[in-house]
Design an enzyme around this catalytic site. Structure first.
Site, PDB file in Angstrom:
ATOM      1  N   TYR A 167      39.829  35.125  41.455  1.00 44.02           N
ATOM      2  CA  TYR A 167      40.367  36.359  40.868  1.00 44.02           C
ATOM      3  C   TYR A 167      39.477  37.564  41.212  1.00 44.02           C
ATOM      4  O   TYR A 167      39.949  38.684  41.338  1.00 44.02           O
ATOM      5  CB  TYR A 167      40.528  36.181  39.356  1.00 44.02           C
ATOM      6  CG  TYR A 167      41.590  37.063  38.734  1.00 44.02           C
ATOM      7  CD1 TYR A 167      42.902  37.056  39.204  1.00 44.02           C
ATOM      8  CD2 TYR A 167      41.287  37.900  37.667  1.00 44.02           C
ATOM      9  CE1 TYR A 167      43.876  37.853  38.629  1.00 44.02           C
ATOM     10  CE2 TYR A 167      42.247  38.698  37.078  1.00 44.02           C
ATOM     11  CZ  TYR A 167      43.534  38.674  37.565  1.00 44.02           C
ATOM     12  OH  TYR A 167      44.503  39.468  36.988  1.00 44.02           O
ATOM     13  N   LYS A 174      40.679  44.153  35.540  1.00 48.49           N
ATOM     14  CA  LYS A 174      41.338  43.838  34.265  1.00 48.49           C
ATOM     15  C   LYS A 174      40.383  44.047  33.084  1.00 48.49           C
ATOM     16  O   LYS A 174      40.826  44.433  31.997  1.00 48.49           O
ATOM     17  CB  LYS A 174      41.869  42.402  34.268  1.00 48.49           C
ATOM     18  CG  LYS A 174      43.025  42.148  35.237  1.00 48.49           C
ATOM     19  CD  LYS A 174      44.254  42.999  34.953  1.00 48.49           C
ATOM     20  CE  LYS A 174      45.471  42.512  35.734  1.00 48.49           C
ATOM     21  NZ  LYS A 174      46.583  43.468  35.686  1.00 48.49           N
TER      22      LYS A 174
END
Ligand code: NAD
Length: 273
Positions: A167, A174
């Site tokens: 990720y 995020k």
């Protein structure tokens, strides 16, 4: 005579009657934004949509029309003029708005595998701008039209708080996005505007498929979450419905997981070890 339960049932399927909002991030009918839009429209909301470039437009315009919307705009969140146009058109058409759904994220696929340590400066800046700054920009623009208060929703992922495979820079984007939710909720609370994030588990979308090992992560989360299921478009849509409706009127600054409970697990389920 109308039965009181009929009236109750009607109210429960029309929770957003009279509410108008902008949905940013539909690419196709697998998009999380599309799942949310369908549930909101089924509950009486009027919607405007954006798409990113003409090739997405070919899919998004018919989808919008199927929900009775003819307010569909070509927007790149890195292009301020495209945003100026959308908000002036919404102001002309609606005069005001009640909610914003922000379901936009981007990072170069080549950096969604391997190690964070190899992140380039250019992709770091681009990922942050598209995936995080856009929420701040869109919240400012939307809040100016939310004259009777409103709701802003964005989409996050567990990789913001913990390390999940490949990720990488999206996890950082995020994390910044979730922090923006808290600051924006404080900025806008006095105007009656609530800002929340929904954090689904892995879902089979275009953006989801760009992350290295997506299939394995999907299967692992499904097998090891307490409910042994991943999120669905309907369950994410239902969470957005709750947040935008008056039932969510005392909730702001939150990140709500919709992931079959996966985030509470410290390890794989005992039977899978
Ligand atoms: P998707 O590919 O269907 O949607 C991503 C959208 O972002 C697309 O519509 C794309 O056009 C838009 N976008 C990207 N860059 C843009 C730009 N510069 N300007 C305008 N639009 C731009 O994928 P999705 O999974 O539905 O993603 C929606 C949100 O949900 C994202 O924030 C994503 O990080 C988040 N999310 C996804 C998952 C998952 O597993 N799929 C899990 C948790 C959170």
């Amino acid at each position: 005579m109308v039965d009181i339960w009929d009236r109750f049932a009607e109210a429960m399927t029309n929770l957003l009657a009279g509410k108008k909002g902008l949905v940013i991030g539909v690419a196709n009918d697998k998009s999380i934004a599309w799942g949310i839009a369908k549930v909101l429209a089924e509950n009486g909301a009027s919607l405007a949509f954006t798409y990113q470039g003409d090739s997405f437009g070919k899919r998004v315009i018919p989808l919008a029309e199927s929900l009775g919307s003819n307010l569909v705009f070509n927007v790149d969140v890195q292009n301020s003029e495209s945003l100026d146009l959308v908000f002036s058109k919404i102001q002309n058409e609606w005069g005001s708005m009640d909610f914003l759904v922000h379901a936009v994220a981007f990072s170069e696929k080549s950096e969604l595998s391997g190690r964070l340590i190899n992140t380039s400066r250019d992709n770091f800046i681009k990922s942050m701008e598209i995936s995080c700054y856009s929420l701040i920009d869109l919240s400012r623009r939307s809040s100016e039209l939310m004259v009777k208060g409103g709701t802003i929703i964005t989409l996050s992922y567990l990789g913001s708080q913990r390390v999940t495979p490949n990720y990488n820079v999206m996890g950082l984007a995020k994390a910044a996005l979730e922090s923006s939710v808290r600051y924006l909720s404080s900025d806008l609370g006095s105007q009656g505007i609530r800002v929340n994030g929904i954090s689904p588990g892995p879902m089979k979308t275009l953006a989801g498929a760009a992350i290295g090992g997506a299939r394995k992560v999907y299967r692992f989360a499904e097998e090891n979450s307490p409910l042994q299921t991943n999120a669905s478009l309907e369950s994410v849509g239902g969470t957005a419905l709750y947040l935008i409706s008056d039932y969510g009127k005392h909730t702001t600054g939150e990140i709500i997981f919709v992931d079959g409970g996966y985030h509470v697990m410290g390890m794989a389920r005992p039977e899978n070890i």
